[in-house]
Design an enzyme around this catalytic site. Sequence first.
Site, short mmCIF file in Angstrom:
data_model
loop_
_atom_site.label_atom_id
_atom_site.label_comp_id
_atom_site.label_asym_id
_atom_site.label_seq_id
_atom_site.Cartn_x
_atom_site.Cartn_y
_atom_site.Cartn_z
N THR A 21 61.03 78.35 -6.05
CA THR A 21 59.76 77.64 -5.89
C THR A 21 59.99 76.14 -5.72
O THR A 21 59.51 75.34 -6.54
CB THR A 21 58.84 77.89 -7.10
OG1 THR A 21 59.49 77.43 -8.30
CG2 THR A 21 58.51 79.37 -7.23
N ASP B 39 56.22 73.15 -12.96
CA ASP B 39 56.62 74.05 -14.05
C ASP B 39 55.49 75.03 -14.37
O ASP B 39 55.74 76.23 -14.58
CB ASP B 39 56.96 73.24 -15.30
CG ASP B 39 57.95 72.11 -15.02
OD1 ASP B 39 58.88 72.34 -14.24
OD2 ASP B 39 57.77 71.02 -15.58
#
Length: 313
Positions: free
Chosen positions: A145, A225
């Site tokens: 990601t 995150d």
Amino acid sequence: MSTEKKSPSTRILSIQSHVVSGYVGNRAATFPLQLLGHEVDVINTVQLSNHTGYNTFRGERFPASHILELFRGLQDNRLNDYSHLLVGYIGNSENIKAVEHIARELKPSMFVLDPVLGDDNTLYVPEELIAMYRDVLCPLADLVTPNQFEAELLTETKITSLSSAQLACDKLHKLGISRVVITSSVLSEKDALYLVGSELSSGGHKHQFYIKFSRLDGYFTGSGDFFAALTVARFIEAGSLARACELAMATMAGVMQETLRFQRQTGVVAPKDLKRGSRDADMVKGFELRIVPAQRLITKPELEFDAVTLPLL
């Protein structure tokens, strides 16, 4: 929007940073994963008083020996039966090797790697880590990601359009990664960002898509995150990368909007072109993600996003 929670069926080991106050790293990842029904254990790569977006911070960056010692303790007591591995900020080459060792030992059903290298054309880590992420960890990962800057570094591809983002995804697939999400790219529109995803099935079928969302003015940390954790949870639930991104983005956008509203209420607004060293602590504190107050948006997002299928290159 259906967001029915499932009973816990996964154990996730999350290896990333930790702060005493605020929401980045494991502080941003653990709560949403648990709220969505998953058991989460954490190994912290650093422990700081607060994130580095403040002008000052105190704490300690842990060596690889510390990370491996904790993992050996888990092994000694047969506590290492994790189905999923989530990795965020690592910080140095020795810790990358430690995470490689853990990934090879665990052999999880899914290894999700957020290659935290930097953002806005600024590296947060030594330059040598770019090649180590690409050559050591990426080939082990099932899902990565990166943000736009990180994807450009890993693939040596400048992302200026949806097609160049697709090309970057294809280069990451060639490293052995079956699923890629470039979380936020600035393309032609200044007030919009694009998420670009690519999923490669075991049979060789490829599905690429994008999600367009509004770009908010302000200073946010921990959003990557938070998003990576949401994507893990939603992928476990949905089994589709596109659907997982739709749900994760709905929560992400809602929480960021609530964060921006809260920050404006503090009366300490963020000036344009904010530079490190000129960040008022009260302003930065106001931009800490409102994850707990907005937890309803984790379980039941109020916004809806649609993943738009891209024609293959």
